[in-house]
Design a protein around this motif. Sequence first.
Motif: not given
Length: 212
Positions: A124-142
């Motif tokens: 659950p901890i990893l899924l929480t982090t992965i989903t949040t980071v995945g959702g913000l990746t386009p805004l942060g890097f692209f």
Amino acid sequence: AQYPGYKLEFKGKRQEFEQSMLDLVKSFLIAVLLIYLILGALFKSYIQPMVVMLAIPFAANGVILGHAVMGLSFGILSMMGMVALAGVVVNDSLILVSFVNDLRREEMPLGQALLRGGQLRLRPILLTTITTVGGLTPLGFFSSGQAKFLSPMAISIIFGLSVSTVLTLIIVPCSYAIVEDLRRALRSFIGIKKDVFLRDSDDSKGKASRAS
């Protein structure tokens, strides 16, 4: 020093920037205080909220690392991301500490409860982090165009959450064990022999038996 009687003052945008940063720092401190009060009410403890909130300084290290890696300067949007991050990063350690408390109320030994809690709450901890980071990746890097200025805020959350998650899985269980050792030593010094978790468990069993 070459011109006695003269002083230098910043006005305009520089003055507005400094005032905005000061306001954000105040907002950050208020947010941290509110988080502590909410966690204190949840755990009914003054110490355990501090264990959960250890994720916040870890996240600050991640924010600094992220800006260094991406070559960004720390600005207002970076600080806004850090303020938002304070309320996000405590989720992982909250899940872990709450589950360990539940295991200890079932009379599981401290060391075993920490290991078991880490095993069962890892996904659950990893899924929480992965989903949040995945959702913000386009805004942060692209991001590009008008959305580009929001990139520092996304970078703060992405790197801060990632670093705090890794450290939370290691540091929080260790800190929990240290706090419990100190609590046991204090309880022994005062003369209280029974563990509060076991007492809660016994009370709940007693209530259940009386109800039956």
